[in-house]
Design an enzyme around this catalytic site. Sequence first.
Site, PDB file in Angstrom:
ATOM      1  N   GLY A 177       0.820  -1.199   0.000  1.00  0.00           N
ATOM      2  CA  GLY A 177       0.000   0.000   0.000  1.00  0.00           C
ATOM      3  C   GLY A 177       0.858   1.255   0.000  1.00  0.00           C
ATOM      4  O   GLY A 177       2.020   1.239   0.418  1.00  0.00           O
ATOM      5  N   CYS A 178       0.300   2.357  -0.450  1.00  0.00           N
ATOM      6  CA  CYS A 178       1.091   3.581  -0.608  1.00  0.00           C
ATOM      7  C   CYS A 178       1.612   4.096   0.738  1.00  0.00           C
ATOM      8  O   CYS A 178       2.824   4.227   0.930  1.00  0.00           O
ATOM      9  CB  CYS A 178       0.292   4.648  -1.353  1.00  0.00           C
ATOM     10  SG  CYS A 178      -1.313   5.043  -0.654  1.00  0.00           S
ATOM     11  N   HIS A 179       0.721   4.387   1.693  1.00  0.00           N
ATOM     12  CA  HIS A 179       1.157   4.844   3.008  1.00  0.00           C
ATOM     13  C   HIS A 179       2.027   3.783   3.682  1.00  0.00           C
ATOM     14  O   HIS A 179       3.049   4.095   4.293  1.00  0.00           O
ATOM     15  CB  HIS A 179      -0.046   5.125   3.906  1.00  0.00           C
ATOM     16  CG  HIS A 179      -0.907   6.255   3.482  1.00  0.00           C
ATOM     17  ND1 HIS A 179      -0.512   7.578   3.528  1.00  0.00           N
ATOM     18  CD2 HIS A 179      -2.181   6.276   2.999  1.00  0.00           C
ATOM     19  CE1 HIS A 179      -1.495   8.367   3.108  1.00  0.00           C
ATOM     20  NE2 HIS A 179      -2.517   7.592   2.774  1.00  0.00           N
TER      21      HIS A 179
ATOM     22  N   TYR B 134       8.594   9.656  -1.480  1.00  0.00           N
ATOM     23  CA  TYR B 134       8.425   8.935  -2.737  1.00  0.00           C
ATOM     24  C   TYR B 134       7.138   9.418  -3.390  1.00  0.00           C
ATOM     25  O   TYR B 134       6.499  10.350  -2.890  1.00  0.00           O
ATOM     26  CB  TYR B 134       8.397   7.418  -2.508  1.00  0.00           C
ATOM     27  CG  TYR B 134       7.430   6.946  -1.426  1.00  0.00           C
ATOM     28  CD1 TYR B 134       6.247   6.290  -1.736  1.00  0.00           C
ATOM     29  CD2 TYR B 134       7.721   7.151  -0.078  1.00  0.00           C
ATOM     30  CE1 TYR B 134       5.381   5.851  -0.751  1.00  0.00           C
ATOM     31  CE2 TYR B 134       6.858   6.719   0.917  1.00  0.00           C
ATOM     32  CZ  TYR B 134       5.685   6.070   0.575  1.00  0.00           C
ATOM     33  OH  TYR B 134       4.829   5.639   1.564  1.00  0.00           O
TER      34      TYR B 134
END
Length: 309
Positions: A113-115, A280
């Site tokens: 996942g991103c977070h 990022y």
Amino acid sequence: MSKQIFIDGSAGTTGLRIRQRLAGREGIQLIELPEELRKDPDARRQAFQQADAAFLCLPDDAARQAVQLAEGSGCVLLDASTAHRTAPGWVYGMPELGRRQAICQAKRIAVPGCHASGFIALVAPLVQAGLLPPKAQLYCCSLTGYSGGGKSMIAQYEAADRSPLLDAPRQYGLGQSHKHLPEMAAITGLDQPPVFSPIVGDFYSGMEVTVPLFASQLNGGAGMEQVKALYKEVYAGPVIRYTEVGDESGFLSAGAYTGRDSMEISVSGNDQRMLLVARYDNLGKGASGAAVQCMNLALGFEETEGLEL
């Protein structure tokens, strides 16, 4: 012979970015369904049968259904949804944490996942090295661009008549039940997930994840220099690198890595209190870039081929 690649859910933000990274690459041929067949089960099943690898850029329930459609196909599945990130039989797609060989051999890969990607990159090495106890109680703040909310949030932020409340950053996940929390605990080895504060800002993409830490939380009298030394050893590239904080006049922008597929790890602070920071792109190493990196490994391509680093 070219590898056949299918993107199930190619119209979403993650699918579109993956398509951009793969389009025109030597050794890759995209399997594309006409618009009227993109949700047709038989057409999708046939695409899975033809594919060497398939990206699932779908909501959780749809991703689970896609796995059923792909049964018996033999293709590598790379799921960008939350559905399989802690599921048995799936390899978590962060090669930098000792999973590179497993990803090379896997048929089922869960894209982080991103977070979660930033939090896990910061915390997992500390737990694995014994510097941070699994019982540690942590806090995580994560600032993201609005593209992380998908097409509906993008439309909301880019509407001409949008709410003035969108002009300022907005905190969400207030109930502490964010969908990334299970992987944030499971992959780092923590006994419990952190108190998590995700914040969406008025910029398209980019991400900055911060984990504050007291030196007293570390084992064996370790401090900031030991943490830096560990990160330098673990994150020497090619995609994640430890970097000393640069000259940004005392600021760290969440947009520093927009459009790129790499991640920067840094540590600031002093002997008592420190800030662990990962920067990022939420659509890069936080989604599509990570997915392509894992596909490269699973299919025998050079790991960073097609990535923007």
